[in-house]
Design an enzyme around this catalytic site. Structure first.
Site, PDB file in Angstrom:
ATOM      1  N   ARG A 167      -2.925  88.873  84.076  1.00  0.00           N
ATOM      2  CA  ARG A 167      -2.194  87.633  83.827  1.00  0.00           C
ATOM      3  C   ARG A 167      -1.014  87.820  82.862  1.00  0.00           C
ATOM      4  O   ARG A 167      -0.112  86.991  82.824  1.00  0.00           O
ATOM      5  CB  ARG A 167      -3.157  86.587  83.233  1.00  0.00           C
ATOM      6  CG  ARG A 167      -3.944  85.782  84.239  1.00  0.00           C
ATOM      7  CD  ARG A 167      -3.199  84.578  84.762  1.00  0.00           C
ATOM      8  NE  ARG A 167      -2.846  83.650  83.689  1.00  0.00           N
ATOM      9  CZ  ARG A 167      -1.649  83.514  83.195  1.00  0.00           C
ATOM     10  NH1 ARG A 167      -0.654  84.263  83.643  1.00  0.00           N
ATOM     11  NH2 ARG A 167      -1.396  82.648  82.239  1.00  0.00           N
ATOM     12  N   ARG A 207     -10.284  84.124  81.228  1.00  0.00           N
ATOM     13  CA  ARG A 207      -9.762  84.928  80.119  1.00  0.00           C
ATOM     14  C   ARG A 207     -10.833  85.713  79.371  1.00  0.00           C
ATOM     15  O   ARG A 207     -10.510  86.560  78.544  1.00  0.00           O
ATOM     16  CB  ARG A 207      -9.005  84.017  79.140  1.00  0.00           C
ATOM     17  CG  ARG A 207      -7.651  83.571  79.671  1.00  0.00           C
ATOM     18  CD  ARG A 207      -6.998  82.557  78.754  1.00  0.00           C
ATOM     19  NE  ARG A 207      -7.707  81.286  78.774  1.00  0.00           N
ATOM     20  CZ  ARG A 207      -7.454  80.275  77.947  1.00  0.00           C
ATOM     21  NH1 ARG A 207      -6.528  80.396  77.015  1.00  0.00           N
ATOM     22  NH2 ARG A 207      -8.123  79.144  78.039  1.00  0.00           N
ATOM     23  N   TYR A 261      -4.228  63.108  84.256  1.00  0.00           N
ATOM     24  CA  TYR A 261      -3.266  64.127  83.794  1.00  0.00           C
ATOM     25  C   TYR A 261      -1.823  63.663  84.010  1.00  0.00           C
ATOM     26  O   TYR A 261      -0.951  63.889  83.171  1.00  0.00           O
ATOM     27  CB  TYR A 261      -3.471  65.438  84.561  1.00  0.00           C
ATOM     28  CG  TYR A 261      -4.477  66.373  83.943  1.00  0.00           C
ATOM     29  CD1 TYR A 261      -4.239  66.988  82.712  1.00  0.00           C
ATOM     30  CD2 TYR A 261      -5.669  66.674  84.608  1.00  0.00           C
ATOM     31  CE1 TYR A 261      -5.158  67.869  82.155  1.00  0.00           C
ATOM     32  CE2 TYR A 261      -6.599  67.566  84.056  1.00  0.00           C
ATOM     33  CZ  TYR A 261      -6.333  68.143  82.833  1.00  0.00           C
ATOM     34  OH  TYR A 261      -7.243  69.015  82.285  1.00  0.00           O
ATOM     35  N   ASP A 302      -5.453  76.221  90.386  1.00  0.00           N
ATOM     36  CA  ASP A 302      -5.551  75.193  89.356  1.00  0.00           C
ATOM     37  C   ASP A 302      -5.526  73.824  90.017  1.00  0.00           C
ATOM     38  O   ASP A 302      -4.880  73.648  91.048  1.00  0.00           O
ATOM     39  CB  ASP A 302      -4.375  75.314  88.375  1.00  0.00           C
ATOM     40  CG  ASP A 302      -4.632  74.500  87.114  1.00  0.00           C
ATOM     41  OD1 ASP A 302      -4.215  73.323  87.070  1.00  0.00           O
ATOM     42  OD2 ASP A 302      -5.284  75.007  86.193  1.00  0.00           O
ATOM     43  N   ARG A 354     -15.005  78.920  86.393  1.00  0.00           N
ATOM     44  CA  ARG A 354     -14.077  79.765  85.629  1.00  0.00           C
ATOM     45  C   ARG A 354     -14.585  81.209  85.493  1.00  0.00           C
ATOM     46  O   ARG A 354     -14.386  81.846  84.465  1.00  0.00           O
ATOM     47  CB  ARG A 354     -13.781  79.166  84.260  1.00  0.00           C
ATOM     48  CG  ARG A 354     -12.310  78.693  84.210  1.00  0.00           C
ATOM     49  CD  ARG A 354     -11.953  78.132  82.876  1.00  0.00           C
ATOM     50  NE  ARG A 354     -12.592  76.840  82.772  1.00  0.00           N
ATOM     51  CZ  ARG A 354     -12.542  76.035  81.729  1.00  0.00           C
ATOM     52  NH1 ARG A 354     -11.915  76.368  80.682  1.00  0.00           N
ATOM     53  NH2 ARG A 354     -13.125  74.879  81.722  1.00  0.00           N
TER      54      ARG A 354
END
Length: 367
Positions: free
Chosen positions: A50, A41, A164, A86, A37
């Site tokens: 983004r 962010r 998921y 992703d 990552r």
């Protein structure tokens, strides 16, 4: 700025191959380092890029993926880039709808509830048609990197994606997904096999597009015990490594190093070391020396600083890195965190981590 060049051939010459050398077990002058990552962010420029569109729209824009992938490299002397994407693009390729809900994370509008729901999934996936946007992002980024560092491609592993698809999002217990393993073992294997086949084609496609290494994320390994991991995760992890390598050979593509990162699966480290991957990624819950003892001399290890260590003062980060390097040794080793960077981390502290790995490993290698 990312400029698009059509032909995937004729990539710029690689200038820093330290990460690839370490992955293959060759000697390196310093220990290579990258962060899971690293395009995230915690970077203000990432948040700015983004802000304009939703998450999966960003994932489908090669130009934006390229820009986000390059941002951390403009700040830090990282030894590898990892394509911005992703793991849930694979369930999307199977026909499932996933939306990213701010503050909540990914949500599947119609998760798999009954065995019959498997029939709703595409049984044959043309990865170029469904995931070509990732391949384009990889080709574009590989050119835009101008040979600075290698580019890593990745996918989620079958069990993690299955969990998921059944849970419909994140979960603390994975109880719905695990109940399938106990109640519907055959259907679970059908789903895992379908995922493994798509993932194999997807990873091979990433290499054809220009990826120079591949990482498989079994992020939810820790929800399984040793027996369930042996039955429902490990066989597919092994199959993917084998199938990817044989397809790369068939298609005369480069045999790139592969990394398996099964979070919280220390009970399976010995097996993972023999699963066909050049590199085994580790989370922060295992001691470096113990990991070395269990994995042997023939694989490279990657990891495993606790991401929260980056909240410490910079001097402390340096001390922790030094201790980590002493534990793993500087060779056959790629420094990383034991999981991804968190959004509230200071870019300066990420920089301190990267610098410390380079400085301390060089020092250890000289003496």
């Amino acid at each position: 700025i990312c400029s698009f060049v059509r032909s995937p051939k004729g990539f710029p010459k690689l200038k820093n191959d330290t990460f690839l050398r370490a992955a293959r077990g060759e000697e390196t002058e310093h220990t290579p380092v990258w962060c899971m990552r690293q395009a995230g962010r915690y970077l203000p420029e990432f948040r700015e890029t983004r802000a304009a569109q939703d998450f999966f729209t960003t994932c489908r824009s090669p130009k934006l993926c390229c820009e986000l992938t390059l941002q951390p490299l403009r700040r830090f002397p990282l030894d590898a880039a990892i394509i911005f994407s992703d793991i849930l693009v694979v369930p999307q390729a199977l026909g499932m709808e996933v939306v990213m809900v701010p503050g909540k994370g990914p949500v599947f509008t119609e998760p798999l509830k009954e065995v019959e729901d498997l029939l709703k999934l595409r049984q044959k996936v043309d990865v170029t048609a469904e995931l070509g946007y990732v391949f384009q992002a990889i080709t574009l980024t590989r050119h835009s990197l101008e040979g600075r560092v290698p580019l890593i491609g990745f996918s989620g592993a079958p069990w993690t994606l299955m969990s998921y698809m059944i849970e419909g999002g994140g979960s603390t217990t994975m109880a719905k997904a695990k109940s399938w393993l106990y109640r519907h073992p055959e259907a679970s294997h059908r789903l895992l096999r379908l995922l493994a086949d798509v993932i194999t084609d997807y990873l091979v496609g990433q290499v054809a597009a220009g990826a120079q290494a591949l990482q498989l994320f079994e992020s939810h390994a820790g929800h399984l015990g040793p027996e369930q991991f042996q039955d429902f995760a490990l066989p597919y992890i092994r199959d993917i490594a084998q199938a990817v390598k044989s397809k790369l050979k068939e298609e005369a593509l480069p045999l790139v190093p592969m990394i398996i990162f099964a979070k919280d699966a220390h009970y399976a480290l010995r097996d993972l070391a023999h699963a066909g991957y050049e590199v085994v990624g580790l989370d922060w819950t295992i001691r470096p020396q113990e990991a070395r003892a269990q994995t042997g001399k023939d694989v490279t290890l990657q990891g495993n600083l606790d991401p929260c260590a980056l909240y410490a003062p910079k001097e402390k980060i340096g001390e922790l890195v030094k201790k980590m390097l002493e534990g793993f040794g500087t060779q056959r080793y790629i420094a990383n965190l034991g999981h991804g960077l968190y959004p509230d981390m200071s870019p300066e502290h990420v920089g301190a981590f990267v610098e410390a790995v380079h400085a301390h490993s060089r020092h250890i290698n000289k003496h």
